[in-house]
Enzyme design. Structure first.
Site, mmCIF file in Angstrom:
data_model
loop_
_atom_site.group_PDB
_atom_site.id
_atom_site.type_symbol
_atom_site.label_atom_id
_atom_site.label_comp_id
_atom_site.label_asym_id
_atom_site.label_seq_id
_atom_site.Cartn_x
_atom_site.Cartn_y
_atom_site.Cartn_z
ATOM 1 N N ASN A 3 -7.604 1.605 9.688
ATOM 2 C CA ASN A 3 -6.317 1.802 10.353
ATOM 3 C C ASN A 3 -6.568 1.753 11.844
ATOM 4 O O ASN A 3 -7.344 2.557 12.376
ATOM 5 C CB ASN A 3 -5.695 3.156 9.987
ATOM 6 C CG ASN A 3 -5.274 3.219 8.527
ATOM 7 O OD1 ASN A 3 -5.342 2.221 7.803
ATOM 8 N ND2 ASN A 3 -4.825 4.380 8.097
ATOM 9 N N TYR A 48 -4.674 1.407 15.709
ATOM 10 C CA TYR A 48 -3.421 1.427 16.466
ATOM 11 C C TYR A 48 -3.593 1.171 17.956
ATOM 12 O O TYR A 48 -2.728 0.616 18.609
ATOM 13 C CB TYR A 48 -2.716 2.782 16.290
ATOM 14 C CG TYR A 48 -2.085 2.929 14.927
ATOM 15 C CD1 TYR A 48 -0.811 2.451 14.687
ATOM 16 C CD2 TYR A 48 -2.784 3.525 13.870
ATOM 17 C CE1 TYR A 48 -0.228 2.558 13.429
ATOM 18 C CE2 TYR A 48 -2.204 3.643 12.613
ATOM 19 C CZ TYR A 48 -0.925 3.152 12.402
ATOM 20 O OH TYR A 48 -0.352 3.254 11.160
ATOM 21 N N GLU A 94 -7.591 8.367 6.124
ATOM 22 C CA GLU A 94 -7.905 8.951 7.430
ATOM 23 C C GLU A 94 -8.441 10.384 7.375
ATOM 24 O O GLU A 94 -7.778 11.338 7.807
ATOM 25 C CB GLU A 94 -6.659 8.912 8.324
ATOM 26 C CG GLU A 94 -6.092 7.524 8.527
ATOM 27 C CD GLU A 94 -4.997 7.468 9.591
ATOM 28 O OE1 GLU A 94 -4.451 8.525 9.938
ATOM 29 O OE2 GLU A 94 -4.699 6.370 10.067
ATOM 30 N N GLU A 128 -3.652 -0.267 7.966
ATOM 31 C CA GLU A 128 -2.494 0.137 8.768
ATOM 32 C C GLU A 128 -2.653 -0.431 10.169
ATOM 33 O O GLU A 128 -3.739 -0.363 10.759
ATOM 34 C CB GLU A 128 -2.385 1.666 8.914
ATOM 35 C CG GLU A 128 -1.849 2.389 7.730
ATOM 36 C CD GLU A 128 -1.749 3.902 7.961
ATOM 37 O OE1 GLU A 128 -1.521 4.344 9.113
ATOM 38 O OE2 GLU A 128 -1.905 4.630 6.966
ATOM 39 N N ARG A 177 0.864 -1.189 0.000
ATOM 40 C CA ARG A 177 0.000 0.000 0.000
ATOM 41 C C ARG A 177 0.897 1.235 0.000
ATOM 42 O O ARG A 177 1.695 1.427 0.914
ATOM 43 C CB ARG A 177 -0.907 -0.003 1.234
ATOM 44 C CG ARG A 177 -1.748 1.247 1.327
ATOM 45 C CD ARG A 177 -2.754 1.238 2.468
ATOM 46 N NE ARG A 177 -3.380 2.544 2.493
ATOM 47 C CZ ARG A 177 -3.388 3.371 3.530
ATOM 48 N NH1 ARG A 177 -2.872 3.016 4.685
ATOM 49 N NH2 ARG A 177 -3.940 4.551 3.426
ATOM 50 N N HIS A 180 -2.927 10.999 0.493
ATOM 51 C CA HIS A 180 -2.423 10.757 1.849
ATOM 52 C C HIS A 180 -1.836 12.079 2.352
ATOM 53 O O HIS A 180 -0.647 12.176 2.647
ATOM 54 C CB HIS A 180 -1.405 9.613 1.843
ATOM 55 C CG HIS A 180 -1.217 8.941 3.185
ATOM 56 N ND1 HIS A 180 -1.365 7.581 3.378
ATOM 57 C CD2 HIS A 180 -0.887 9.442 4.394
ATOM 58 C CE1 HIS A 180 -1.118 7.286 4.647
ATOM 59 N NE2 HIS A 180 -0.819 8.397 5.288
HETATM 60 C C1 FCB Z 1 -1.493 7.103 10.557
HETATM 61 C C2 FCB Z 1 -1.066 7.605 9.198
HETATM 62 C C3 FCB Z 1 0.278 7.107 8.748
HETATM 63 C C4 FCB Z 1 1.256 7.041 9.894
HETATM 64 C C5 FCB Z 1 0.667 6.291 11.060
HETATM 65 C C6 FCB Z 1 1.601 6.101 12.231
HETATM 66 O O1 FCB Z 1 -2.348 8.030 11.144
HETATM 67 O O2 FCB Z 1 -1.994 7.248 8.225
HETATM 68 O O3 FCB Z 1 0.719 7.908 7.687
HETATM 69 O O4 FCB Z 1 1.648 8.313 10.244
HETATM 70 O O5 FCB Z 1 -0.483 6.930 11.499
#
Ligand code: FCB
Length: 467
Positions: free
Chosen positions: A296, A298, A169, A363, A80, A124
């Site tokens: 995405n 985290y 995002e 992500e 990606r 992006h």
């Molecule tokens: C996300 C972004 C990516 C990177 C990660 C850690 O928010 O999409 O570009 O910065 O965080």
């Protein structure tokens, strides 16, 4: 080994890694590339934690053949990446920069020759500065400019690129860049933020049919940043705070693209003075059916009410605060919680609240200091454990019926982490910036084996030893 000891993934499960143009390419003004809002923003050292601009970053602009060779060597079959709008259209509209198109031609052809499938994000965050000068995404005309860019690019790459993501995002782009001032273009205005978010979503809705018309067999989606959100206590105030945060962060964007409306509680919270202008047909356009949703993920966000009340500065517009509890493993990035269970719960929630559609985790990853050991290698056991536990969460979500099709680790290599400059390392490949030397981390070797075997022993996700 019995199947219960080994987490096998579906036969056609997509394993990949992700990057973004601005974070890795460098070559910020090479061969006719125009200035983007990130070029402008990062040129002011005050905007970046280590004061470093994003002019060279990983020098991928010149080093991509080596990077793709390494990718192939690790067996990463899906990649990606994003295209930089100003490499192709330096002023955002008008004259095409042939050298920019040639650059992506060489990249895509090289990937395909190496058996790596490209997944391209069309935006992006690196908006042409020339468009920002006319109001950026707060100006509805940017929607049309974006669609023209998307039309040009998708026509050009039809037949070679099938998988497209319109945006990365929208929450982060609109809020970090226009409400918190932490990202380009560095504004702090909530009304602008909500207009930006609306226009980004609208441009997604308008771009999808254009891509489909240009690319036979196209698979098109949008990427949302979604987190698992919980109240910090069972008090009514904290529960309401968590709902507001969820409303602003997850539901505003999900309800729009998946249901064609903004959530009523948040519409009421913002109130008419802050809401964007929504023209007839906008919400139907935004809710265009896509082929997949990119997620995405985290971290978990643990939220409490902020009794200091409600202002319009920073995060105070929601009257919430994030709570940090002890004994929770955390990454090096703003102490983000490592919460694989949150990914599982989020995916189950998506199915429950929004129905069935193909999902790719586009992500997921963690940032760690990653200092080389005395042997020069990077022994990032914590990252390996993070990846194992999060992919195990995917496996579990799939087992209970979520249509989860793939996973892209963030990131293929360490890179320029926006307002944090070079201070955060997310890669499965280490980059030594002064020499641009790449070193595969232990997590990269682990991931390579996972892809090869299409799974891994469950014990690798269950042990807590390296947290
Ligand atoms: C996300 C972004 C990516 C990177 C990660 C850690 O928010 O999409 O570009 O910065 O965080």
């Amino acid at each position: 080994m019995s199947t219960s000891d080994f987490l096998s993934f579906p036969k056609d499960f997509v394993w990949g890694s992700a990057t973004a143009a601005y974070q890795i390419e460098g070559g910020w003004n090479s061969d006719g590339k125009g200035e983007s809002i990130w070029d402008r923003f990062s040129s002011n050292p005050k905007n970046i934690e280590d004061g470093q601009p994003g002019t060279v970053t990983c020098d991928h602009y010149h080093r991509f053949p080596g990077d793709f060779a390494l990718m192939a060597q690790l067996g990463l079959k899906n990649y990606r990446m994003s295209f930089s709008w100003t490499r192709i259209l330096p002023l955002g509209t008008g004259k095409v920069n042939q050298a920019g198109l040639d650059f992506y031609d060489r990249q895509i052809d090289d990937l395909l020759a190496k058996g790596i499938t490209p997944w391209v994000t069309l935006f992006h965050w690196d908006l042409p500065q020339a468009l920002q000068d006319k109001g950026g995404w707060a100006n509805r005309a940017t929607v049309d400019a974006y669609v023209v860019y998307v039309d040009l690019v998708t026509k050009h790459f039809a037949g070679r690129v099938t998988n497209w993501m319109t945006h990365n995002e929208p929450w982060v782009f609109s809020f970090c860049g226009h409400q918190f001032g932490a990202h380009a273009p560095g504004l702090k205005d909530l009304k602008t933020t909500l207009a930006v978010a609306h226009h980004i979503l609208l441009s997604h809705g308008k771009a999808v049919p254009v891509i489909r018309a240009n690319v036979p067999g196209a698979k098109v989606g949008i990427v949302h940043n979604l987190e698992w959100i919980e109240p910090a206590s069972d008090s009514e105030e904290d529960i309401a705070a968590a709902q507001r945060h969820d409303g602003a962060y997850n539901r505003w964007f999900l309800d729009a693209t998946q249901k064609g409306r903004y959530p009523g509680d948040m519409v009421a919270w913002y109130g008419p003075a802050l809401l964007p202008e929504i023209q007839a047909g906008d919400m139907e356009t935004i809710a265009v059916k896509t082929d997949f949703l990119g997620v995405n993920y985290y971290s978990r966000h643990l939220m409490a009410n902020d009794p200091a009340g409600r202002g319009t500065e920073g995060r105070s517009f929601l009257a919430v605060q994030m709570v940090y509890r002890p004994f929770v493993p955390r990454g090096h990035f703003d102490e983000w919680e490592m919460q694989p269970e949150g990914l599982f719960k989020l995916l189950v929630r998506l199915k429950k609240d929004y129905g069935d559609f193909p999902i790719y985790v586009t992500e997921n990853g963690t940032s760690l200091p990653d200092l080389p050991g005395i042997d020069g290698q990077i022994h990032d056991g914590t990252r390996t454990r993070y990846l194992a536990r999060h992919t195990a969460a995917l496996h579990e979500a799939h087992r209970v019926g979520v249509d989860i099709r793939g996973y892209f680790v963030w990131s293929f290599m360490d890179n320029y982490e926006w307002g944090f400059g070079f201070t955060k390392r997310f890669g499965i490949v280490h980059v030594d910036y002064p020499t641009q030397k790449r070193t595969v981390k232990d997590s990269g070797r682990w991931y390579s084996q996972v892809i090869k075997k299409n799974g891994f022993p469950v014990a690798e996700a269950n042990s807590y030893t390296t947290y």
